[in-house]
Design a protein around this motif. Sequence first.
Motif, PDB file in Angstrom:
ATOM      1  N   LEU A   1      83.284  -9.811 -46.990  1.00 32.65           N
ATOM      2  CA  LEU A   1      83.326 -10.882 -47.890  1.00 32.65           C
ATOM      3  C   LEU A   1      84.432 -11.573 -48.212  1.00 32.65           C
ATOM      4  O   LEU A   1      84.663 -12.717 -48.591  1.00 32.65           O
ATOM      5  CB  LEU A   1      82.871  -9.949 -49.267  1.00 32.65           C
ATOM      6  N   ASP A   2      85.740 -10.949 -47.625  1.00 40.86           N
ATOM      7  CA  ASP A   2      86.915 -11.563 -47.820  1.00 40.86           C
ATOM      8  C   ASP A   2      86.899 -12.682 -46.688  1.00 40.86           C
ATOM      9  O   ASP A   2      87.251 -13.923 -46.741  1.00 40.86           O
ATOM     10  CB  ASP A   2      88.120 -11.000 -47.367  1.00 40.86           C
ATOM     11  N   ALA A   3      86.319 -12.515 -45.479  1.00 42.25           N
ATOM     12  CA  ALA A   3      86.070 -13.433 -44.431  1.00 42.25           C
ATOM     13  C   ALA A   3      85.101 -14.557 -44.929  1.00 42.25           C
ATOM     14  O   ALA A   3      85.231 -15.615 -44.485  1.00 42.25           O
ATOM     15  CB  ALA A   3      85.665 -12.770 -43.160  1.00 42.25           C
TER      16      ALA A   3
ATOM     17  N   LEU B   1      86.720 -17.330 -46.560  1.00 44.28           N
ATOM     18  CA  LEU B   1      87.244 -18.337 -45.466  1.00 44.28           C
ATOM     19  C   LEU B   1      86.005 -19.310 -44.875  1.00 44.28           C
ATOM     20  O   LEU B   1      86.324 -20.509 -44.900  1.00 44.28           O
ATOM     21  CB  LEU B   1      87.889 -17.796 -44.220  1.00 44.28           C
ATOM     22  N   TRP B   2      84.897 -18.808 -44.782  1.00 48.85           N
ATOM     23  CA  TRP B   2      83.775 -19.374 -44.253  1.00 48.85           C
ATOM     24  C   TRP B   2      83.236 -20.448 -45.575  1.00 48.85           C
ATOM     25  O   TRP B   2      82.994 -21.698 -45.226  1.00 48.85           O
ATOM     26  CB  TRP B   2      82.473 -18.389 -44.178  1.00 48.85           C
TER      27      TRP B   2
ATOM     28  N   PRO C   1      80.376 -16.369 -35.351  1.00 49.96           N
ATOM     29  CA  PRO C   1      81.614 -15.483 -34.645  1.00 49.96           C
ATOM     30  C   PRO C   1      83.022 -16.191 -34.563  1.00 49.96           C
ATOM     31  O   PRO C   1      83.814 -15.476 -34.355  1.00 49.96           O
ATOM     32  CB  PRO C   1      80.897 -15.507 -32.979  1.00 49.96           C
ATOM     33  N   VAL C   2      83.054 -17.437 -34.537  1.00 52.40           N
ATOM     34  CA  VAL C   2      84.509 -18.137 -34.445  1.00 52.40           C
ATOM     35  C   VAL C   2      84.900 -18.078 -35.808  1.00 52.40           C
ATOM     36  O   VAL C   2      86.176 -17.522 -35.609  1.00 52.40           O
ATOM     37  CB  VAL C   2      84.106 -19.675 -34.179  1.00 52.40           C
ATOM     38  N   VAL C   3      84.534 -17.978 -36.732  1.00 48.91           N
ATOM     39  CA  VAL C   3      84.822 -17.980 -38.002  1.00 48.91           C
ATOM     40  C   VAL C   3      85.566 -16.394 -38.395  1.00 48.91           C
ATOM     41  O   VAL C   3      86.575 -15.897 -38.848  1.00 48.91           O
ATOM     42  CB  VAL C   3      84.063 -18.168 -39.393  1.00 48.91           C
ATOM     43  N   VAL C   4      84.643 -15.235 -37.803  1.00 50.14           N
ATOM     44  CA  VAL C   4      84.809 -13.932 -37.860  1.00 50.14           C
ATOM     45  C   VAL C   4      86.256 -13.703 -36.751  1.00 50.14           C
ATOM     46  O   VAL C   4      87.030 -13.089 -37.171  1.00 50.14           O
ATOM     47  CB  VAL C   4      83.619 -13.116 -37.314  1.00 50.14           C
TER      48      VAL C   4
ATOM     49  N   PRO D   1      93.635 -27.024 -44.684  1.00 48.23           N
ATOM     50  CA  PRO D   1      93.256 -27.032 -46.015  1.00 48.23           C
ATOM     51  C   PRO D   1      92.432 -25.786 -46.289  1.00 48.23           C
ATOM     52  O   PRO D   1      92.452 -25.132 -47.476  1.00 48.23           O
ATOM     53  CB  PRO D   1      92.519 -28.341 -46.414  1.00 48.23           C
ATOM     54  N   ALA D   2      91.278 -25.543 -45.451  1.00 53.69           N
ATOM     55  CA  ALA D   2      90.441 -24.513 -45.681  1.00 53.69           C
ATOM     56  C   ALA D   2      91.250 -23.170 -45.758  1.00 53.69           C
ATOM     57  O   ALA D   2      91.091 -22.197 -46.568  1.00 53.69           O
ATOM     58  CB  ALA D   2      89.511 -24.422 -44.652  1.00 53.69           C
ATOM     59  N   VAL D   3      92.109 -22.988 -44.712  1.00 57.87           N
ATOM     60  CA  VAL D   3      92.933 -21.648 -44.773  1.00 57.87           C
ATOM     61  C   VAL D   3      94.075 -21.698 -46.016  1.00 57.87           C
ATOM     62  O   VAL D   3      94.100 -20.673 -46.739  1.00 57.87           O
ATOM     63  CB  VAL D   3      93.815 -21.761 -43.532  1.00 57.87           C
ATOM     64  N   LEU D   4      94.412 -22.837 -46.450  1.00 57.71           N
ATOM     65  CA  LEU D   4      95.161 -22.777 -47.544  1.00 57.71           C
ATOM     66  C   LEU D   4      94.506 -22.438 -48.781  1.00 57.71           C
ATOM     67  O   LEU D   4      94.905 -21.661 -49.775  1.00 57.71           O
ATOM     68  CB  LEU D   4      96.092 -24.428 -47.888  1.00 57.71           C
ATOM     69  N   ALA D   5      93.348 -22.999 -48.884  1.00 57.17           N
ATOM     70  CA  ALA D   5      92.673 -22.665 -50.248  1.00 57.17           C
ATOM     71  C   ALA D   5      92.027 -21.103 -50.144  1.00 57.17           C
ATOM     72  O   ALA D   5      91.946 -20.455 -51.074  1.00 57.17           O
ATOM     73  CB  ALA D   5      91.234 -23.528 -50.186  1.00 57.17           C
TER      74      ALA D   5
END
Length: 378
Positions: A253-255, A258-259, A272-275, A313-317
């Motif tokens: 759920l934490d991952a 990010l998704w 799988p790339v996101v994971v 920006p996705a990682v920062l958010a």
Amino acid sequence: MPTSDPRALDFALSGLDVRALARRSALPAVLAIAAVTAVVLLQSHVHVLADSIRRVLDLDPSWALAALVLECLSLAGYVALLWLVAGRAAPTIGARESAQITFAGAAATRLLPTAGAGGLALALWALRQAGLRPRAATRTLLAFLVVLYSVFLAAIVLAGTVLSLGLVANHGPRELSAVAAIGAAFGILACLAIGSRRREEPDADASGELQRRGYRGRISASARLLGDAVGDALGLLRTGDARLAGAIAYWMLDAAVLWAMLHAFGSAPALPVVVLAYFVGQVANTLPLPGSVSGGIGGVLIAFGVSSGVALPAVLAYRTVAVWLPTPAAIAAVPALRATIARWRRDTRAPERPRSITESMPGRDPVGNLAPVVVGVH
């Protein structure tokens, strides 16, 4: 002109601790080099970082709400797993106490951001306050970590294998996926080997024989302790308790936060790339450097073809939600945990003796050895 006294010079040199001076100057030197390197490397990307921050501030509220819900459920999974593991060893630790330890640990982690070392130290201290002896408290905490990080390693193995074999279309280096999967698989096998070796060897630690052997004895004793914790974790898996799903919920759920953020700023790559990016990026948390996790996750995403305008920006958010959402609860949990520990100390009744995880499991005798009949893994 006065001449220098050789004896005075020898005395001054003998009082000069070169190693102490080197230790004191090492950290400032490393920080200075890191600062210069960061300026050199990032000077051409300042506008990209500024644009990323602006886009984070303009995030769609619906995606932000979804991320908040997912992160809350992730933290609930962590609490549930801690409740299961710690509660079996110390019955005084229930769901509320587990939540207090979790969020107070989050506060400690903010003060010592090195792979959660602050939170682990606080959890160990809380277990000791609950009545566990040092070895039992350490063993309980290790069993919790074995269960938790088995999901971590298994996710890397699964995602890395899928990507390295080309089962999902991606533009990233297959070598990176393969190395990550092999490394995680080796970690799993190493823990299983330590656990199986512990069951085959006689328990010589109780007599203090290992400690008398010095450095090798301490290493051997640590391996035995880890082996005991692995055995406890396997025993927990055999129970089939629903709270074991907390380990999966915590990571996945934490991952998913990010998704969701990748979708909010563009489109997310293959799952799988996101994971893989999430879990491999989390390994950077072992570095005591600010922004190591963000840099690790963002670097893997960019390596797999995600544009920097979406990845940064996705990682920062994601990190904003993951870091700052637990902060109010973390601040409130510190005095609450202190009050709970004070209550434990004031309790004059004769509580049930805190048990080790081994003693509380079916299929084991009172001294922690496997009983003749062992239930298989479900």
